[in-house]
Design a protein around this motif. Structure first.
Motif, PDB file in Angstrom:
ATOM      1  N   UNK A  82      64.404  39.598   6.219  1.00 48.98           N
ATOM      2  CA  UNK A  82      65.146  38.715   6.846  1.00 48.98           C
ATOM      3  C   UNK A  82      66.565  38.596   6.396  1.00 48.98           C
ATOM      4  N   UNK A  83      67.038  39.397   5.365  1.00 47.45           N
ATOM      5  CA  UNK A  83      68.237  39.258   4.840  1.00 47.45           C
ATOM      6  C   UNK A  83      69.575  40.085   5.381  1.00 47.45           C
ATOM      7  N   UNK A  84      68.856  40.806   6.569  1.00 40.54           N
ATOM      8  CA  UNK A  84      70.043  41.548   7.148  1.00 40.54           C
ATOM      9  C   UNK A  84      70.543  42.830   6.869  1.00 40.54           C
ATOM     10  N   UNK A  85      69.707  43.070   5.813  1.00 37.94           N
ATOM     11  CA  UNK A  85      70.056  44.564   5.477  1.00 37.94           C
ATOM     12  C   UNK A  85      69.549  45.723   6.380  1.00 37.94           C
ATOM     13  N   UNK A 115      72.067  56.160   5.195  1.00 39.76           N
ATOM     14  CA  UNK A 115      72.695  55.834   4.007  1.00 39.76           C
ATOM     15  C   UNK A 115      72.588  54.178   3.829  1.00 39.76           C
ATOM     16  N   UNK A 116      73.129  53.819   2.824  1.00 43.06           N
ATOM     17  CA  UNK A 116      73.013  52.453   2.174  1.00 43.06           C
ATOM     18  C   UNK A 116      74.186  51.749   1.884  1.00 43.06           C
ATOM     19  N   UNK A 117      74.528  50.506   2.073  1.00 44.12           N
ATOM     20  CA  UNK A 117      75.456  49.699   1.478  1.00 44.12           C
ATOM     21  C   UNK A 117      75.069  48.808   0.292  1.00 44.12           C
ATOM     22  N   UNK A 118      73.781  48.845   0.374  1.00 45.73           N
ATOM     23  CA  UNK A 118      73.092  47.884  -0.579  1.00 45.73           C
ATOM     24  C   UNK A 118      72.178  48.608  -1.598  1.00 45.73           C
ATOM     25  N   UNK A 119      72.275  49.896  -1.556  1.00 47.33           N
ATOM     26  CA  UNK A 119      71.450  50.439  -2.927  1.00 47.33           C
ATOM     27  C   UNK A 119      72.321  50.553  -4.088  1.00 47.33           C
ATOM     28  N   UNK A 121      72.917  52.115  -8.183  1.00 46.51           N
ATOM     29  CA  UNK A 121      72.344  53.005  -8.869  1.00 46.51           C
ATOM     30  C   UNK A 121      70.917  53.291  -9.423  1.00 46.51           C
ATOM     31  N   UNK A 122      70.792  51.870  -9.821  1.00 46.66           N
ATOM     32  CA  UNK A 122      69.184  51.760 -10.640  1.00 46.66           C
ATOM     33  C   UNK A 122      68.159  51.853  -9.555  1.00 46.66           C
ATOM     34  N   UNK A 123      68.323  51.421  -8.334  1.00 48.72           N
ATOM     35  CA  UNK A 123      67.335  51.312  -7.175  1.00 48.72           C
ATOM     36  C   UNK A 123      67.387  52.526  -6.682  1.00 48.72           C
ATOM     37  N   UNK A 124      68.576  53.409  -6.658  1.00 44.15           N
ATOM     38  CA  UNK A 124      68.429  54.733  -6.039  1.00 44.15           C
ATOM     39  C   UNK A 124      67.603  55.673  -6.749  1.00 44.15           C
ATOM     40  N   UNK A 125      67.573  55.526  -8.232  1.00 48.85           N
ATOM     41  CA  UNK A 125      67.048  56.557  -9.151  1.00 48.85           C
ATOM     42  C   UNK A 125      65.594  55.943  -8.862  1.00 48.85           C
ATOM     43  N   UNK A 194      73.193  42.762   2.295  1.00 49.69           N
ATOM     44  CA  UNK A 194      72.455  41.590   2.913  1.00 49.69           C
ATOM     45  C   UNK A 194      73.427  40.655   3.383  1.00 49.69           C
ATOM     46  N   UNK A 195      73.122  39.735   4.347  1.00 51.98           N
ATOM     47  CA  UNK A 195      73.943  38.638   4.773  1.00 51.98           C
ATOM     48  C   UNK A 195      74.217  37.450   3.952  1.00 51.98           C
ATOM     49  N   UNK A 196      72.990  37.213   3.525  1.00 55.74           N
ATOM     50  CA  UNK A 196      72.897  35.871   2.494  1.00 55.74           C
ATOM     51  C   UNK A 196      72.108  36.137   1.459  1.00 55.74           C
ATOM     52  N   UNK A 197      72.016  35.266   0.544  1.00 50.93           N
ATOM     53  CA  UNK A 197      71.172  35.052  -0.850  1.00 50.93           C
ATOM     54  C   UNK A 197      71.200  36.554  -1.557  1.00 50.93           C
ATOM     55  N   UNK A 198      70.335  36.625  -2.368  1.00 44.30           N
ATOM     56  CA  UNK A 198      70.293  37.640  -3.453  1.00 44.30           C
ATOM     57  C   UNK A 198      69.019  38.324  -3.191  1.00 44.30           C
ATOM     58  N   UNK A 199      68.952  39.659  -3.557  1.00 44.95           N
ATOM     59  CA  UNK A 199      67.643  40.470  -3.776  1.00 44.95           C
ATOM     60  C   UNK A 199      66.692  39.704  -4.509  1.00 44.95           C
ATOM     61  N   UNK A 200      65.538  39.375  -4.214  1.00 52.02           N
ATOM     62  CA  UNK A 200      64.204  39.114  -5.001  1.00 52.02           C
ATOM     63  C   UNK A 200      63.394  40.074  -5.708  1.00 52.02           C
TER      64      UNK A 200
END
Length: 232
Positions: A82-85, A115-119, A121-125, A194-200
């Motif tokens: 729901x975050x728009x990613x 590709x990704x605008x939200x990834x 470095x830690x998540x990528x690894x 993401x459009x709003x909020x932060x990652x949970x």
């Protein structure tokens, strides 16, 4: 085929209007929002946008998704955050691939053209590590194991038992689908900010849960994957 877009949401009133507006309605017959006991106006906003809304019985991402699988009316279910990613405009791409005879089509951020605008470095690894481990342990051939923007046949979902009530469901679905003999494909997708909020997602805590779930799947026999015929 009837298509349901399934969106688990908890306190997502800020992003839902934009996300719902971008869903290509000529490809989708139902938008199902699975509310995770929101304390904001998520339910009201979703209903005002014409979505069908149900509330998950328990807690966690996996719990919401599994509850949605049981209640979605579509022949194909598109899973989308729901975050728009995930980009709703890529839904036709998933469905087109499914027409080639696949039961599960996974979006991937790491194929050529993706590709990704939200990834981070830690998540990528972490994603690369978990994807490598999953492929090694279970014989899958995924390039992106933690991005559950995908298309799934309802018949496949109705045949399998899912037990992960958290983000480990991202691993459980493709692993069980693969071991059960269902046809799986990937398509290149582009993850947006993401459009709003932060990652949970907590990289450490959720990473540990996914690791244990991955190992646990090694000890489940294939017969335990399937729902008994009388319970379907």
């Amino acid at each position: 085929m009837k298509v349901t877009v399934q969106i688990p949401a908890r306190n997502e009133e800020g992003s839902l209007p934009s996300v719902i507006a971008m869903i290509p309605k000529n490809f989708v017959q139902e938008i199902l929002v699975v509310d995770g006991h929101s304390t904001d106006k998520t339910i009201e906003v979703a209903k005002s946008l014409g979505c069908r809304v149900i509330t998950q019985p328990g807690k966690g991402y996996g719990d919401a998704m599994i509850h949605g699988f049981k209640n979605a009316s579509g022949d194909v279910i598109i899973s989308m955050d729901a975050d728009g990613s995930p980009n709703p405009e890529e839904i036709p791409k998933l469905l087109e691939k499914m027409k080639e005879g696949y039961d599960l089509v996974l979006g991937s951020r790491y194929l050529l053209g993706a590709g990704s605008e939200d990834d981070t470095f830690i998540r990528y690894i972490g994603n690369k590590g978990f994807t490598w481990l999953t492929n090694l342990l279970h014989g899958t051939k995924m390039s992106d194991s933690l991005y559950l923007f995908c298309a799934m046949k309802k018949t496949m979902l109705n045949s399998l038992v899912f037990r992960c009530n958290d983000f480990s469901l991202c691993i459980e679905i493709p692993v069980k689908a693969h071991k059960a003999g269902f046809k799986i494909a990937e398509v290149a997708c582009y993850e947006r900010k993401r459009i709003a909020d932060v990652s949970r997602v907590n990289a450490f805590i959720d990473g540990i849960k996914i690791l244990f779930a991955n190992i646990k799947l090694c000890f489940e026999s294939k017969k335990d994957f399937f729902i008994p015929q009388k319970e379907k």
